[in-house]
Enzyme design. Structure first.
Site, short mmCIF file in Angstrom:
data_model
loop_
_atom_site.label_atom_id
_atom_site.label_comp_id
_atom_site.label_asym_id
_atom_site.label_seq_id
_atom_site.Cartn_x
_atom_site.Cartn_y
_atom_site.Cartn_z
N HIS A 112 -1.39 -1.75 -6.56
CA HIS A 112 -0.27 -2.33 -5.81
C HIS A 112 1.00 -2.36 -6.65
O HIS A 112 2.06 -1.91 -6.22
CB HIS A 112 -0.66 -3.74 -5.37
CG HIS A 112 0.33 -4.41 -4.46
ND1 HIS A 112 0.60 -3.97 -3.19
CD2 HIS A 112 1.12 -5.50 -4.65
CE1 HIS A 112 1.50 -4.76 -2.63
NE2 HIS A 112 1.83 -5.69 -3.50
N HIS A 169 -7.83 0.57 -2.45
CA HIS A 169 -7.05 0.62 -1.22
C HIS A 169 -6.18 1.86 -1.12
O HIS A 169 -5.35 1.93 -0.21
CB HIS A 169 -6.17 -0.63 -1.10
CG HIS A 169 -6.87 -1.78 -0.44
ND1 HIS A 169 -6.83 -2.01 0.91
CD2 HIS A 169 -7.66 -2.75 -0.95
CE1 HIS A 169 -7.53 -3.08 1.21
NE2 HIS A 169 -8.05 -3.56 0.10
N TYR A 184 1.73 3.79 0.57
CA TYR A 184 1.05 4.33 1.74
C TYR A 184 1.05 5.85 1.60
O TYR A 184 1.70 6.58 2.35
CB TYR A 184 1.73 3.90 3.04
CG TYR A 184 1.56 2.43 3.34
CD1 TYR A 184 0.30 1.93 3.68
CD2 TYR A 184 2.62 1.54 3.28
CE1 TYR A 184 0.11 0.59 3.95
CE2 TYR A 184 2.44 0.19 3.55
CZ TYR A 184 1.18 -0.29 3.88
OH TYR A 184 1.00 -1.62 4.15
#
Length: 541
Positions: free
Chosen positions: A183, A113, A476
């Site tokens: 994460h 991700h 991000y």
């Protein structure tokens, strides 16, 4: 003539045969890397399950299986020489050893991700160490802890916890396909962070392989390194294989709600008021706002919608009483609310159907699109005129699949010092704003216009967000903020341009830790922490 032991040469010969049959021609360094790795794996049956080179029929399916941003799955995207999918710790150590020895950069992927693709793309010769087989989870409800390997997804973690108990949880993100390793390494937050802080705030041990191949836990790595890996970004200090988590209590019943307000329903004024209230509400309540373009009630026209969503660790009556008292402008009613278990709330906020929690185990439950993300932190309420301008940008053509995700801060986040972990964005923040613009893979040829829109939005927000530095969230990633010289010396000053935005003054300590544990800068990417001294600087370049 030197004779090699038969058991040692067989794996390498199997690689040679497989590559010869596929017509692959390899340069000397590539042969050397495969030779090195195959000798160390020492079992040819393992090689077919662990090593994927480009002519392997499964290469592209393995590569693409964990790419969640199709902006980086085009024919022009650089591809790894090999993908290594280790089955055990010795395979990880062997990959590390052979990559160092034969000059390959190592990119480490847990869930795929990384919004800038840094876990699976590089401009220099590289291999991917894909931790997709490192997905074991062990939940200990008696001691309220869990061990999770880095390749497990958040959905798998939540599922494993809920299979044992409905009154324990873990405060991490809302997207169930995100890999735990990436994460946690950036901080990680979700619906429980106002009550319990970040995911990283609730990690109490880890198992890591350092650049020298040593297997370390919290005690043996030392508190500086343990501090750094909990929020300092992935692929920088070593390869974290597993994390020990402190589970947190939740009630058997929580209450979730959604209220939609478009421009014609005073969305601007209600969001403006929300800014003054949300961060002050009790820490049992999570609230966020999503801003998107939607169809208007007038056929053929569009409007902008602010979606107010939240969760209370309690019942519906308590929630309605609280909101009607503190935020009556929202107009929350019982029909906007649903009581459910915590694990069902994971489905609710993840945009998943509520029928079965088994969907948390499905990595393909959500569509995969191309995207660009940017982030900000807001410390003072944005005036109504500023919100109006923000809303108007979402009416532009490029914003058809764009969203601003805005979670309220406060609560536990106000209580934790900004140097407690590398993640520094604590007290003083009203909310974080993440701007994501998406497009389909078929529209990649037009990606420039969507990226340009995200940059214009980011520029527009400049007067209303944090300053000196303009802060950003490392989970991000945004290469627009600045990058390292990926195959050359990167100075502290150069890396500080982006480093202080993510980490503020914690960047200094991160650099010190990096210099201690990886002085030759083997673990690196375009936004990894650089050491103070590097091999290129030592050479006088």
């Amino acid at each position: 003539m030197m004779k090699f032991p038969q058991f040692s040469m067989l794996p390498f010969l199997m690689v040679v045969v497989m590559l010869s049959l596929s017509g692959t021609t390899l340069s000397h360094p590539h042969w050397d890397f495969l030779h090195c790795l195959s000798l160390r794996l020492a079992n040819y049956s393992t090689i077919s399950k662990v090593i994927y080179v480009q002519n392997n029929p499964s290469y592209f399916s393995v590569l693409n299986a964990s790419i969640h941003n199709t902006r980086f799955s085009t024919p022009a995207t650089p591809k790894p020489f090999a993908i290594i999918t280790p089955l055990k710790t010795s395979h990880v150590r062997s990959t590390l050893y052979c990559s160092k020895k034969h000059g390959f950069q190592l990119r480490i992927r847990s869930g795929g991700h990384d919004v800038e693709g840094l876990s699976y793309v590089s401009e220099v010769p590289f291999v991917i160490l894909d931790l997709l087989n490192f997905r074991a989870i062990k939940v200990d409800t008696k001691n309220e802890v869990a061990w999770v390997q880095s390749g497990a997804t958040l959905g798998e973690l939540y599922y494993a916890i809920a299979a044992k108990t409905n009154t324990l949880a873990f405060p991490a993100g809302m997207c169930h396909t995100v890999g735990a390793g990436g994460h946690f390494s950036g901080g990680g937050y979700g619906t429980l962070f106002r009550k319990y802080g970040l995911a990283a705030d609730n990690i109490i041990d880890a198992r890591m392989i350092d650049v020298n191949g040593r297997i370390l836990d919290r005690k043996s790595m030392g508190e500086d390194v343990f501090w750094a890996i909990r929020g300092g970004g992935g692929n920088t200090f070593g390869i974290v294989l597993a994390w020990k988590l402190k589970l947190v209590p939740v009630p058997a019943v929580v209450t979730v709600f959604t209220v939609n307000k478009n421009l014609e329903q005073n969305a601007t004024k209600i969001f403006h008021r929300w800014q003054y209230i949300a961060h002050k509400l009790p820490d049992d309540l999570f609230m966020n706002v999503w801003i998107t373009k939607v169809n208007s009630s007038q056929v053929g026209t569009k409007t902008v919608q602010a979606t107010f969503r939240g969760m209370l660790l309690g019942g519906v009556d308590e929630l309605i009483t609280l909101i009607q008292d503190k935020f009556p402008e929202l107009g929350l009613a019982e029909e906007n609310c649903n009581e459910m278990s915590w694990i069902e709330s994971v489905l609710y906020f993840g945009g998943l159907p509520l029928q079965s929690v088994d969907i948390l185990l499905d990595k393909n439950a959500l569509p995969t699109l191309s995207l660009k993300a940017k982030s900000d932190y807001v410390k003072e309420p944005i005036p109504e005129s500023g919100i109006e301008g923000l809303m108007s940008m979402f009416l532009e053509e490029e914003a058809d699949n764009a969203v601003a995700m805005i979670p309220a801060f406060g609560g536990k986040m106000d209580e934790i010092p900004e140097n407690e972990l590398p993640y520094p964005h604590r007290a003083g923040n009203l909310f974080e704003a993440t701007y994501i613009v998406q497009w389909t893979k078929e529209q990649n040829a037009e990606s420039g216009k969507y990226i340009s829109w995200s940059r214009r939005l980011y520029s527009y927000m400049t007067p209303y967000v944090s300053k000196s530095p303009r802060e950003a969230y490392v989970n991000y990633r945004d290469l627009d903020l600045g990058i390292n010289n990926i195959n050359d010396y990167t100075s502290y000053e150069q890396a500080s341009i982006w480093g202080f935005k993510y980490f503020k003054n914690n960047f200094k300590r991160l650099v010190q830790v990096k210099t201690k544990v990886d002085p030759m800068n083997f673990f690196r990417n375009e936004q990894s922490i650089p050491p103070l001294l590097s091999p290129w600087k030592k050479k006088g370049n």
